[in-house]
Scaffold this motif. Structure first.
Motif, PDB file in Angstrom:
ATOM      1  N   VAL A  99       0.842  -1.197   0.000  1.00 36.55           N
ATOM      2  CA  VAL A  99       0.000   0.000   0.000  1.00 36.55           C
ATOM      3  C   VAL A  99       0.877   1.246   0.000  1.00 36.55           C
ATOM      4  O   VAL A  99       0.630   2.209  -0.740  1.00 36.55           O
ATOM      5  N   GLU A 100       1.938   1.240   0.793  1.00 38.66           N
ATOM      6  CA  GLU A 100       2.863   2.379   0.849  1.00 38.66           C
ATOM      7  C   GLU A 100       3.542   2.579  -0.502  1.00 38.66           C
ATOM      8  O   GLU A 100       3.703   3.719  -0.967  1.00 38.66           O
ATOM      9  N   GLN A 101       3.928   1.495  -1.148  1.00 35.87           N
ATOM     10  CA  GLN A 101       4.549   1.591  -2.468  1.00 35.87           C
ATOM     11  C   GLN A 101       3.591   2.234  -3.469  1.00 35.87           C
ATOM     12  O   GLN A 101       3.983   3.117  -4.237  1.00 35.87           O
ATOM     13  N   ALA A 102       2.347   1.793  -3.451  1.00 38.32           N
ATOM     14  CA  ALA A 102       1.356   2.342  -4.382  1.00 38.32           C
ATOM     15  C   ALA A 102       1.147   3.831  -4.139  1.00 38.32           C
ATOM     16  O   ALA A 102       1.072   4.621  -5.086  1.00 38.32           O
ATOM     17  N   ILE A 103       1.050   4.226  -2.896  1.00 43.00           N
ATOM     18  CA  ILE A 103       0.847   5.640  -2.569  1.00 43.00           C
ATOM     19  C   ILE A 103       2.014   6.479  -3.081  1.00 43.00           C
ATOM     20  O   ILE A 103       1.826   7.545  -3.696  1.00 43.00           O
ATOM     21  N   GLN A 104       3.228   6.021  -2.857  1.00 40.00           N
ATOM     22  CA  GLN A 104       4.406   6.766  -3.305  1.00 40.00           C
ATOM     23  C   GLN A 104       4.447   6.889  -4.809  1.00 40.00           C
ATOM     24  O   GLN A 104       4.739   7.983  -5.357  1.00 40.00           O
ATOM     25  N   VAL A 105       4.170   5.818  -5.519  1.00 33.94           N
ATOM     26  CA  VAL A 105       4.233   5.853  -6.978  1.00 33.94           C
ATOM     27  C   VAL A 105       3.192   6.823  -7.543  1.00 33.94           C
ATOM     28  O   VAL A 105       3.498   7.653  -8.408  1.00 33.94           O
ATOM     29  N   VAL A 106       1.954   6.731  -7.085  1.00 30.67           N
ATOM     30  CA  VAL A 106       0.907   7.625  -7.600  1.00 30.67           C
ATOM     31  C   VAL A 106       1.239   9.076  -7.294  1.00 30.67           C
ATOM     32  O   VAL A 106       1.059   9.963  -8.139  1.00 30.67           O
ATOM     33  N   THR A 107       1.718   9.337  -6.098  1.00 29.91           N
ATOM     34  CA  THR A 107       2.043  10.711  -5.696  1.00 29.91           C
ATOM     35  C   THR A 107       3.216  11.268  -6.490  1.00 29.91           C
ATOM     36  O   THR A 107       3.173  12.406  -6.983  1.00 29.91           O
ATOM     37  N   GLU A 108       4.253  10.486  -6.647  1.00 29.05           N
ATOM     38  CA  GLU A 108       5.471  10.969  -7.291  1.00 29.05           C
ATOM     39  C   GLU A 108       5.345  11.095  -8.802  1.00 29.05           C
ATOM     40  O   GLU A 108       6.130  11.813  -9.418  1.00 29.05           O
ATOM     41  N   THR A 109       4.387  10.437  -9.394  1.00 27.42           N
ATOM     42  CA  THR A 109       4.220  10.515 -10.849  1.00 27.42           C
ATOM     43  C   THR A 109       3.089  11.443 -11.269  1.00 27.42           C
ATOM     44  O   THR A 109       2.772  11.541 -12.460  1.00 27.42           O
ATOM     45  N   ALA A 110       2.469  12.132 -10.325  1.00 27.15           N
ATOM     46  CA  ALA A 110       1.317  12.979 -10.637  1.00 27.15           C
ATOM     47  C   ALA A 110       1.685  14.123 -11.567  1.00 27.15           C
ATOM     48  O   ALA A 110       2.788  14.678 -11.473  1.00 27.15           O
ATOM     49  N   PRO A 111       0.791  14.527 -12.466  1.00 28.67           N
ATOM     50  CA  PRO A 111       1.036  15.693 -13.315  1.00 28.67           C
ATOM     51  C   PRO A 111       1.243  16.944 -12.480  1.00 28.67           C
ATOM     52  O   PRO A 111       0.603  17.105 -11.426  1.00 28.67           O
ATOM     53  N   ALA A 112       2.079  17.808 -12.938  1.00 24.08           N
ATOM     54  CA  ALA A 112       2.413  19.008 -12.172  1.00 24.08           C
ATOM     55  C   ALA A 112       1.194  19.883 -11.903  1.00 24.08           C
ATOM     56  O   ALA A 112       1.080  20.511 -10.859  1.00 24.08           O
ATOM     57  N   ALA A 113       0.253  19.917 -12.849  1.00 22.98           N
ATOM     58  CA  ALA A 113      -0.905  20.805 -12.713  1.00 22.98           C
ATOM     59  C   ALA A 113      -2.062  20.174 -11.977  1.00 22.98           C
ATOM     60  O   ALA A 113      -3.124  20.760 -11.843  1.00 22.98           O
ATOM     61  N   SER A 114      -1.908  18.941 -11.490  1.00 17.56           N
ATOM     62  CA  SER A 114      -3.025  18.266 -10.841  1.00 17.56           C
ATOM     63  C   SER A 114      -3.224  18.804  -9.441  1.00 17.56           C
ATOM     64  O   SER A 114      -4.258  18.653  -8.860  1.00 17.56           O
TER      65      SER A 114
END
Length: 392
Positions: A377-392
């Protein structure tokens, strides 16, 4: 006045040229969809599928499917009313009804066909249907096929439903809603909707596809949670392909409703029955849930954790109430690229874009899986957060 003759014949090679035009329009709008076959061995964390309880690969569930296939054969061989109804189907219906607290149940080949059958047979030309604007596509198709007088009202607004019911032209009426909406994961106010129905003499049909196995006492679903499971005016549809990790669908409710569907629902009468292997898998998964009700709590816990962390990171996130969570993206292309970046880093997420989303807002759609570890779960959270579009 001259009369034009028939149109000139179009060469066979060109008859379907309009498909290429439509494909180009979708490409320009960033709405191209492609199949991505996955391998049998999981190579990514799956936050895109609907295996909420982690039962699709459970050895007990898969083993039951394999044993049933060997015993009953690969297919059901016919419709339920001809040769397709096995002892497994009857046993599954009995245990589903007992678990959810309804009088009876009827198993269909999918949740889609269950919704088509329920909507069309509980309405008709001389009836009105009032729906939430964000109901599932299968419910929408059922409404279209019903030939009823249809009113789609504002999302999650019981007062709008009540107004539509009070001002309808037909005496007979049916309110149609999801219990948990599949895009954002928000819940319908089933109590308020049922109150509106009873004040105006309407029945209610609830698609509990995303509630069964996740909400209510031990995962008995949103309808049970609302205390409406035994109500004489409420009918529930469920899928066996989400929390139960199998395949198929079912309608649950009063015995007379199930009798009516058995005798009149075209998507039941004329459809090949659910394969025995899928029926056995769903039955075993249901029994696992009865024995391990903590799986439902774990799924809700994971969703709540993700929502809290994404909100803290400044990502616009829906308020989850079951096992579905949406994180908004600025544009369709951003959502596609975001999902691709997540996949590159080992996390598969859903990507919802118009026209799949009724409000036109593109999203990543994440789903909980009770089988995930805290580290995953922690891995998934980090990946989604770190790859988010800058304008999101």
């Amino acid at each position: 006045m001259s009369v034009e003759g028939p149109a000139a014949p179009v060469p066979a090679d060109n008859v379907l040229d309009w498909l290429d035009v439509e494909a180009e329009k979708r490409a320009q709008a960033g709405l191209v969809r492609r199949l991505r076959p996955r391998a049998a061995a999981a190579t990514e964390l799956d936050l895109a599928g609907n295996d909420y309880l982690g039962l699709a690969r459970d050895k007990r569930v898969a083993g039951a499917a394999a044993a049933a296939a060997l015993k009953w054969g690969a297919g059901s061989t016919g419709s339920r009313l001809v040769t397709g109804s096995t002892e497994l189907h009857a046993e599954l219906e009995q245990e589903l009804a007992r678990f959810c607290g309804t009088q009876a149940a009827l198993v269909f080949s999918s949740g889609f066909t269950a919704n088509l059958g329920a909507v069309t047979t509980l309405s008709g030309r001389e009836s009105a249907i009032v729906t939430d604007a964000s109901i599932h596509a299968s419910l929408i198709e059922g409404c279209r096929l019903s030939r009823a007088d249809i009113a789609a009202v504002a999302h999650n607004d019981p007062s709008a439903v009540a107004h539509a019911l009070r001002t309808r032209r037909h005496k007979r009426a049916l309110v149609v809603t999801d219990s948990v909406f599949s895009v954002d994961g928000d819940k319908a106010d089933l109590t308020a909707l049922n109150n509106a129905c009873r004040e105006t003499g309407a029945a209610m049909l609830v698609d509990d596809a995303h509630g069964l196995g996740v909400l209510g006492d031990g995962g008995k679903g949103a309808v049970h949670e609302a205390g409406l499971n035994a109500a004489p005016d409420v009918v529930t549809t469920v899928t066996l392909s989400k929390a139960l990790g199998a395949q198929g669908g079912a309608v649950l409710g009063p015995r007379r409703v199930i009798r009516h569907l058995t005798e009149t629902a075209r998507s039941f009468i004329f459809d090949t029955a659910l394969a025995p292997a899928s029926a056995a898998a769903a039955l075993t998964a249901l029994r696992v849930l009865v024995e391990e009700p903590q799986r439902a709590e774990r799924a809700r816990e994971i969703t709540a954790t993700m929502a809290e962390r994404f909100a803290a990171a400044g990502l616009p996130t829906s308020t989850p109430e079951a096992a579905v969570l949406a994180v908004r993206a600025p544009f369709p292309d951003d959502a596609v690229a975001w999902a691709a970046r997540c996949a590159e880093r080992g996390v598969r997420v859903g990507c919802f874009r118009p026209p799949s989303v009724p409000d036109g807002i593109s999203r990543l759609r994440l789903t909980a899986n009770a089988g995930l570890t805290d580290a995953e779960v922690e891995q998934a959270i980090q990946v989604v957060t770190e790859t988010a579009p800058a304008a999101s």
